[in-house]
Write a protein that holds these residues in place. Structure first.
Motif, short mmCIF file in Angstrom:
data_model
loop_
_atom_site.label_atom_id
_atom_site.label_comp_id
_atom_site.label_asym_id
_atom_site.label_seq_id
_atom_site.Cartn_x
_atom_site.Cartn_y
_atom_site.Cartn_z
N TYR A 94 0.81 -1.21 0.00
CA TYR A 94 0.00 0.00 0.00
C TYR A 94 0.84 1.27 0.00
CZ TYR A 94 -3.46 3.35 1.93
OH TYR A 94 -4.28 4.43 2.17
N ALA A 95 2.07 1.17 0.51
CA ALA A 95 2.95 2.35 0.59
C ALA A 95 3.13 2.96 -0.80
CB ALA A 95 4.30 1.95 1.17
N PRO A 96 3.39 4.28 -0.86
CA PRO A 96 3.50 4.95 -2.16
C PRO A 96 4.64 4.47 -3.04
CG PRO A 96 4.08 6.44 -0.36
CD PRO A 96 3.47 5.23 0.25
N THR A 97 5.54 3.66 -2.48
CA THR A 97 6.60 3.08 -3.30
C THR A 97 6.28 1.64 -3.66
OG1 THR A 97 7.75 2.45 -1.28
CG2 THR A 97 8.41 4.51 -2.32
N GLY A 98 5.10 1.16 -3.23
CA GLY A 98 4.73 -0.22 -3.51
C GLY A 98 4.12 -0.36 -4.90
N VAL A 99 3.32 -1.42 -5.08
CA VAL A 99 2.77 -1.68 -6.41
C VAL A 99 1.30 -1.30 -6.52
CG1 VAL A 99 4.41 -3.50 -6.91
CG2 VAL A 99 2.27 -4.09 -5.78
N ALA A 100 0.70 -0.79 -5.46
CA ALA A 100 -0.68 -0.32 -5.55
C ALA A 100 -0.76 0.78 -6.60
CB ALA A 100 -1.15 0.20 -4.19
N LYS A 101 -1.76 0.69 -7.47
CA LYS A 101 -1.82 1.61 -8.61
C LYS A 101 -2.77 2.79 -8.39
CE LYS A 101 -0.86 -2.15 -11.85
NZ LYS A 101 -1.36 -2.93 -12.99
N GLY A 102 -3.45 2.82 -7.24
CA GLY A 102 -4.51 3.79 -7.09
C GLY A 102 -4.14 5.14 -6.52
N TRP A 103 -2.85 5.40 -6.22
CA TRP A 103 -2.50 6.62 -5.52
C TRP A 103 -2.88 7.88 -6.28
CZ3 TRP A 103 -2.27 7.09 -0.71
CH2 TRP A 103 -1.72 6.10 0.10
N LYS A 104 -2.59 7.93 -7.55
CA LYS A 104 -2.90 9.14 -8.31
C LYS A 104 -4.40 9.41 -8.31
CE LYS A 104 -1.69 11.43 -12.65
NZ LYS A 104 -1.00 11.28 -13.95
N LEU A 105 -5.17 8.35 -8.44
CA LEU A 105 -6.62 8.50 -8.44
C LEU A 105 -7.12 8.92 -7.06
CD1 LEU A 105 -8.90 8.08 -10.53
CD2 LEU A 105 -9.36 5.91 -9.39
N TRP A 106 -6.55 8.34 -6.00
CA TRP A 106 -6.94 8.72 -4.64
C TRP A 106 -6.69 10.21 -4.41
CZ3 TRP A 106 -9.80 6.88 -0.86
CH2 TRP A 106 -10.04 5.49 -0.77
N ILE A 107 -5.54 10.68 -4.82
CA ILE A 107 -5.19 12.09 -4.60
C ILE A 107 -6.15 13.00 -5.38
CG2 ILE A 107 -3.40 13.84 -4.96
CD1 ILE A 107 -1.36 11.52 -4.42
N GLU A 108 -6.44 12.62 -6.62
CA GLU A 108 -7.43 13.37 -7.39
C GLU A 108 -8.78 13.34 -6.68
OE1 GLU A 108 -7.51 15.15 -10.09
OE2 GLU A 108 -5.49 14.89 -10.87
N GLY A 109 -9.14 12.17 -6.14
CA GLY A 109 -10.42 12.03 -5.46
C GLY A 109 -10.52 12.87 -4.21
N TRP A 110 -9.44 12.92 -3.42
CA TRP A 110 -9.43 13.74 -2.20
C TRP A 110 -9.68 15.20 -2.54
CZ3 TRP A 110 -4.29 11.15 -0.48
CH2 TRP A 110 -4.57 9.92 0.15
N ALA A 111 -9.01 15.69 -3.56
CA ALA A 111 -9.15 17.09 -3.94
C ALA A 111 -10.57 17.39 -4.41
CB ALA A 111 -8.14 17.45 -5.03
N ALA A 112 -11.10 16.54 -5.27
CA ALA A 112 -12.44 16.77 -5.81
C ALA A 112 -13.52 16.60 -4.74
CB ALA A 112 -12.70 15.81 -6.96
N ALA A 113 -13.28 15.73 -3.76
CA ALA A 113 -14.27 15.47 -2.72
C ALA A 113 -14.54 16.70 -1.85
CB ALA A 113 -13.81 14.31 -1.83
N LEU A 114 -13.63 17.66 -1.85
CA LEU A 114 -13.85 18.89 -1.10
C LEU A 114 -15.07 19.65 -1.62
CD1 LEU A 114 -10.17 20.21 -0.87
CD2 LEU A 114 -11.52 19.20 0.98
N ARG A 115 -15.40 19.45 -2.90
CA ARG A 115 -16.49 20.20 -3.53
C ARG A 115 -17.60 19.32 -4.06
NH1 ARG A 115 -11.66 22.20 -4.65
NH2 ARG A 115 -11.23 24.38 -4.13
#
Length: 206
Positions: A94-115
């Motif tokens: 799960y760490a950002p240096t691991g193989v989980a592929k969803g980090w970019k999407l999660w970060i986009e989601g966090w930002a958009a979820a504010l609105r």
């Protein structure tokens, strides 16, 4: 050329995959229904028929992608081995240096979820599922005497906050931290939260 007729479920999945790709390429704020439609060679109206608004499409795409990572997390945590082995494998994946592929999407989601209330609800639900899966295994490990953790819920909040923060930093400023450093910090944090020595953590998972 014979056109293959897709079922409703198959068509929706195609649209969700295309939406994920477009969000990763363009960002939530810039992506349009037309981008998803164009990627699939279908009309805007067909995409809107299935999702009615861009906001609902984005929220559904986010859930679709995040649930794939959540399924992998549960697979790692469900292995027939010690709790500490499962936790370390899951956290390092799960760490950002691991193989989980969803980090970019999660970060986009966090930002958009504010609105966006719809996305905020989806992201919040998925976040709680991630935490619940980790809390369950830590509680199991405490019960079996593998490690000491007086408050698994707080431990998981602190651990995921560290990983989320590192992901934002590394995605925003690539190259500022090495993979080795991030994994060392991850092991340090996990050992601290489990109440064991870091050497015991690494020895148990060799």
């Amino acid at each position: 050329m014979v056109r293959v007729r897709l079922s409703v479920a198959e068509r929706r999945e195609d649209m969700l995959r295309a939406a994920v790709q477009q969000i990763e390429a363009r960002g939530v704020s810039a992506v349009r229904i037309a981008d998803v439609a164009s990627a699939l060679g279908v009309s805007n109206a067909l995409v809107l028929y299935h999702f009615s608004t861009k906001e609902k499409l984005v929220a559904a795409a986010f859930r679709y992608a995040a649930e794939g990572d959540l399924a992998q997390l549960r697979k790692l945590l469900g292995r027939r081995t010690s709790a500490v082995r499962r936790l370390r494998a899951a956290v390092r994946w799960y760490a950002p240096t691991g193989v989980a592929k969803g980090w970019k999407l999660w970060i986009e989601g966090w930002a958009a979820a504010l609105r966006e209330p719809v996305l905020r609800e989806v992201a919040g639900d998925l976040d709680q599922q991630w935490k619940a899966a980790l809390i369950e295994v830590i509680t199991e490990g405490v019960a079996s005497g593998e490690f000491r953790c007086e408050d698994p819920v707080s431990a998981v909040w602190r651990l995921t906050a560290l990983l989320d923060g590192l992901a934002v930093q590394m995605s925003s400023y690539p190259g500022t931290l090495s993979r080795t450093t991030v994994l060392e910090w991850t092991d340090d944090a996990l050992a601290r939260e489990l109440g064991i020595e870091r050497t015991a953590l690494t020895a148990a998972t060799r």
